[in-house]
Each structure stands twice: as C-alpha cells, then as structure tokens.
Design a protein around this motif. Structure first.
Motif, PDB file in Angstrom:
ATOM      1  N   TYR A  62       5.506 -10.612  -0.784  1.00  0.00           N
ATOM      2  CA  TYR A  62       6.070 -10.670   0.572  1.00  0.00           C
ATOM      3  C   TYR A  62       7.063 -11.824   0.670  1.00  0.00           C
ATOM      4  O   TYR A  62       8.161 -11.663   1.199  1.00  0.00           O
ATOM      5  N   ALA A  63       6.680 -12.989   0.168  1.00  0.00           N
ATOM      6  CA  ALA A  63       7.550 -14.164   0.232  1.00  0.00           C
ATOM      7  C   ALA A  63       8.851 -13.931  -0.526  1.00  0.00           C
ATOM      8  O   ALA A  63       9.908 -14.430  -0.124  1.00  0.00           O
ATOM      9  N   ALA A  64       8.787 -13.159  -1.608  1.00  0.00           N
ATOM     10  CA  ALA A  64       9.977 -12.854  -2.407  1.00  0.00           C
ATOM     11  C   ALA A  64      10.835 -11.766  -1.769  1.00  0.00           C
ATOM     12  O   ALA A  64      11.946 -11.493  -2.241  1.00  0.00           O
ATOM     13  N   GLY A  65      10.323 -11.119  -0.717  1.00  0.00           N
ATOM     14  CA  GLY A  65      11.079 -10.069  -0.045  1.00  0.00           C
ATOM     15  C   GLY A  65      11.022  -8.725  -0.722  1.00  0.00           C
ATOM     16  O   GLY A  65      11.790  -7.829  -0.391  1.00  0.00           O
ATOM     17  N   VAL A  66      10.088  -8.549  -1.637  1.00  0.00           N
ATOM     18  CA  VAL A  66       9.965  -7.282  -2.374  1.00  0.00           C
ATOM     19  C   VAL A  66       9.024  -6.314  -1.661  1.00  0.00           C
ATOM     20  O   VAL A  66       9.326  -5.134  -1.548  1.00  0.00           O
ATOM     21  N   VAL A  67       7.901  -6.801  -1.185  1.00  0.00           N
ATOM     22  CA  VAL A  67       6.931  -5.966  -0.486  1.00  0.00           C
ATOM     23  C   VAL A  67       7.184  -6.092   1.012  1.00  0.00           C
ATOM     24  O   VAL A  67       7.351  -7.200   1.535  1.00  0.00           O
ATOM     25  N   ILE A  68       7.244  -4.932   1.697  1.00  0.00           N
ATOM     26  CA  ILE A  68       7.472  -4.956   3.143  1.00  0.00           C
ATOM     27  C   ILE A  68       6.287  -4.399   3.936  1.00  0.00           C
ATOM     28  O   ILE A  68       6.244  -4.569   5.149  1.00  0.00           O
ATOM     29  N   ALA A  69       5.334  -3.754   3.268  1.00  0.00           N
ATOM     30  CA  ALA A  69       4.122  -3.266   3.927  1.00  0.00           C
ATOM     31  C   ALA A  69       3.080  -2.967   2.862  1.00  0.00           C
ATOM     32  O   ALA A  69       3.427  -2.603   1.727  1.00  0.00           O
ATOM     33  N   SER A  70       1.805  -3.115   3.227  1.00  0.00           N
ATOM     34  CA  SER A  70       0.728  -2.806   2.290  1.00  0.00           C
ATOM     35  C   SER A  70      -0.560  -2.601   3.066  1.00  0.00           C
ATOM     36  O   SER A  70      -0.691  -3.062   4.197  1.00  0.00           O
ATOM     37  N   GLY A  71      -1.506  -1.911   2.438  1.00  0.00           N
ATOM     38  CA  GLY A  71      -2.808  -1.733   3.062  1.00  0.00           C
ATOM     39  C   GLY A  71      -3.706  -0.807   2.268  1.00  0.00           C
ATOM     40  O   GLY A  71      -3.276  -0.163   1.313  1.00  0.00           O
ATOM     41  N   PRO A 112     -10.278   7.182   3.049  1.00  0.00           N
ATOM     42  CA  PRO A 112     -11.337   6.301   2.590  1.00  0.00           C
ATOM     43  C   PRO A 112     -10.833   5.277   1.562  1.00  0.00           C
ATOM     44  O   PRO A 112      -9.777   5.448   0.952  1.00  0.00           O
ATOM     45  N   ARG A 113     -11.624   4.240   1.372  1.00  0.00           N
ATOM     46  CA  ARG A 113     -11.228   3.107   0.538  1.00  0.00           C
ATOM     47  C   ARG A 113     -11.348   3.454  -0.949  1.00  0.00           C
ATOM     48  O   ARG A 113     -12.279   3.049  -1.652  1.00  0.00           O
ATOM     49  N   ASP A 114     -10.360   4.176  -1.453  1.00  0.00           N
ATOM     50  CA  ASP A 114     -10.322   4.499  -2.879  1.00  0.00           C
ATOM     51  C   ASP A 114      -9.035   3.995  -3.522  1.00  0.00           C
ATOM     52  O   ASP A 114      -8.679   4.399  -4.627  1.00  0.00           O
ATOM     53  N   GLY A 115      -8.341   3.100  -2.805  1.00  0.00           N
ATOM     54  CA  GLY A 115      -7.098   2.541  -3.320  1.00  0.00           C
ATOM     55  C   GLY A 115      -6.285   1.963  -2.181  1.00  0.00           C
ATOM     56  O   GLY A 115      -6.824   1.602  -1.140  1.00  0.00           O
ATOM     57  N   GLY A 116      -4.969   1.880  -2.402  1.00  0.00           N
ATOM     58  CA  GLY A 116      -4.095   1.311  -1.397  1.00  0.00           C
ATOM     59  C   GLY A 116      -2.687   1.837  -1.542  1.00  0.00           C
ATOM     60  O   GLY A 116      -2.386   2.626  -2.448  1.00  0.00           O
ATOM     61  N   VAL A 117      -1.820   1.379  -0.638  1.00  0.00           N
ATOM     62  CA  VAL A 117      -0.418   1.773  -0.639  1.00  0.00           C
ATOM     63  C   VAL A 117       0.422   0.527  -0.396  1.00  0.00           C
ATOM     64  O   VAL A 117       0.072  -0.314   0.448  1.00  0.00           O
ATOM     65  N   ILE A 118       1.516   0.409  -1.137  1.00  0.00           N
ATOM     66  CA  ILE A 118       2.459  -0.695  -0.977  1.00  0.00           C
ATOM     67  C   ILE A 118       3.846  -0.089  -0.841  1.00  0.00           C
ATOM     68  O   ILE A 118       4.222   0.797  -1.609  1.00  0.00           O
ATOM     69  N   LEU A 119       4.628  -0.572   0.134  1.00  0.00           N
ATOM     70  CA  LEU A 119       6.044  -0.232   0.232  1.00  0.00           C
ATOM     71  C   LEU A 119       6.828  -1.415  -0.321  1.00  0.00           C
ATOM     72  O   LEU A 119       6.646  -2.547   0.132  1.00  0.00           O
ATOM     73  N   ALA A 120       7.679  -1.133  -1.293  1.00  0.00           N
ATOM     74  CA  ALA A 120       8.456  -2.186  -1.948  1.00  0.00           C
ATOM     75  C   ALA A 120       9.929  -1.824  -1.939  1.00  0.00           C
ATOM     76  O   ALA A 120      10.291  -0.645  -1.975  1.00  0.00           O
ATOM     77  N   VAL A 121      10.772  -2.839  -1.885  1.00  0.00           N
ATOM     78  CA  VAL A 121      12.211  -2.623  -1.912  1.00  0.00           C
ATOM     79  C   VAL A 121      12.771  -3.156  -3.226  1.00  0.00           C
ATOM     80  O   VAL A 121      12.285  -4.135  -3.775  1.00  0.00           O
ATOM     81  N   GLY A 122      13.774  -2.447  -3.711  1.00  0.00           N
ATOM     82  CA  GLY A 122      14.434  -2.848  -4.944  1.00  0.00           C
ATOM     83  C   GLY A 122      15.270  -1.705  -5.467  1.00  0.00           C
ATOM     84  O   GLY A 122      15.119  -0.562  -5.037  1.00  0.00           O
ATOM     85  N   ASP A 123      16.170  -2.027  -6.365  1.00  0.00           N
ATOM     86  CA  ASP A 123      17.057  -1.026  -6.952  1.00  0.00           C
ATOM     87  C   ASP A 123      16.690  -0.684  -8.389  1.00  0.00           C
ATOM     88  O   ASP A 123      17.261   0.233  -8.963  1.00  0.00           O
ATOM     89  N   MET A 129      13.992   2.215  -2.458  1.00  0.00           N
ATOM     90  CA  MET A 129      12.690   1.848  -1.954  1.00  0.00           C
ATOM     91  C   MET A 129      11.646   2.576  -2.792  1.00  0.00           C
ATOM     92  O   MET A 129      11.912   3.639  -3.347  1.00  0.00           O
ATOM     93  N   PHE A 130      10.470   1.995  -2.823  1.00  0.00           N
ATOM     94  CA  PHE A 130       9.403   2.552  -3.646  1.00  0.00           C
ATOM     95  C   PHE A 130       8.094   2.594  -2.870  1.00  0.00           C
ATOM     96  O   PHE A 130       7.788   1.680  -2.104  1.00  0.00           O
ATOM     97  N   VAL A 131       7.346   3.674  -3.088  1.00  0.00           N
ATOM     98  CA  VAL A 131       5.976   3.770  -2.609  1.00  0.00           C
ATOM     99  C   VAL A 131       5.088   3.573  -3.826  1.00  0.00           C
ATOM    100  O   VAL A 131       5.205   4.308  -4.813  1.00  0.00           O
ATOM    101  N   LEU A 132       4.247   2.566  -3.768  1.00  0.00           N
ATOM    102  CA  LEU A 132       3.308   2.286  -4.850  1.00  0.00           C
ATOM    103  C   LEU A 132       1.928   2.687  -4.362  1.00  0.00           C
ATOM    104  O   LEU A 132       1.417   2.115  -3.392  1.00  0.00           O
ATOM    105  N   GLU A 133       1.368   3.706  -4.975  1.00  0.00           N
ATOM    106  CA  GLU A 133       0.037   4.167  -4.596  1.00  0.00           C
ATOM    107  C   GLU A 133      -0.960   3.686  -5.635  1.00  0.00           C
ATOM    108  O   GLU A 133      -0.815   3.976  -6.829  1.00  0.00           O
ATOM    109  N   LEU A 134      -1.944   2.928  -5.174  1.00  0.00           N
ATOM    110  CA  LEU A 134      -2.994   2.423  -6.039  1.00  0.00           C
ATOM    111  C   LEU A 134      -4.209   3.322  -5.913  1.00  0.00           C
ATOM    112  O   LEU A 134      -4.612   3.676  -4.802  1.00  0.00           O
ATOM    113  N   SER A 135      -4.810   3.682  -7.042  1.00  0.00           N
ATOM    114  CA  SER A 135      -6.068   4.424  -7.063  1.00  0.00           C
ATOM    115  C   SER A 135      -7.057   3.604  -7.873  1.00  0.00           C
ATOM    116  O   SER A 135      -6.770   3.254  -9.036  1.00  0.00           O
ATOM    117  N   TYR A 136      -8.191   3.278  -7.255  1.00  0.00           N
ATOM    118  CA  TYR A 136      -9.187   2.480  -7.965  1.00  0.00           C
ATOM    119  C   TYR A 136      -9.771   3.268  -9.123  1.00  0.00           C
ATOM    120  O   TYR A 136     -10.062   4.459  -9.001  1.00  0.00           O
TER     121      TYR A 136
END
Length: 97
Positions: free
Chosen positions: A30-39, A43-54, A1-8
C-alpha cells in the motif's frame, strides 16, 4: 491493473500463524502505491488483492514475495485487465487501450 486471487492451500491455523507477516507485507505494498484494495474471501478460503502496474512479471514477483506464498500456505491466480472505466475515486488508475 491486476486481480490477485489467493486460495489457501494449508489449514487456517498455518495461515493465521503468518497473518501478521502477510499484513506487514500488504502495508508495504500500500505504501508503495501498488496495492489499492485487499481483503478476505467469504467463506474464508483465501483473499483478493487489487494491484496496479504495467509489468505482469513484476506483479508475479511481488506475489511470490508475500509470506503466504513464500511459506506455501496459498496459491496465487493473477488476472490482468485494462481498467478503462472506474469510479471517480479510482480515476488515477484508468487505462487506455
């Protein structure tokens, strides 16, 4: 699993101009089943995505294909972790060491 942290890396008006394309990209992941959560971060300086994969390289390529990254309005920090314990709802994503 991966945590993808976005910083603007650009002003919010540039981020907002690409938001629809970013959301469409997320919907495809999401449709491909790779991302399971995001937001957004608060404060609004980026985002976070939880992704699955090996395959970290595949996740890196995926992140690079995000319109936010492709247009240079965010930087990604990718952290891989082994999800050995999860809620029941995330049981399909549990991993073994």
């Amino acid at each position: 699993m991966f945590v993808l942290e976005l910083s603007y890396t650009a002003p919010l008006d540039r981020v907002d101009a690409l938001l629809d394309a970013h959301v469409a990209w997320l919907d495809a992941q999401y449709a491909a089943g790779v991302v399971i959560a995001s937001g957004r971060k608060n404060p609004r300086d980026g985002g976070v995505i939880l992704a699955v994969g090996d395959d970290r390289a595949a996740i890196e390529r995926l992140a690079a294909s995000d319109p936010f990254a492709a247009e240079g309005v965010c930087a990604y920090r990718i952290t891989e972790f082994i999800a050995t314990k999860t809620s029941d709802a995330l049981a399909p994503y549990r991993q073994r060491l």
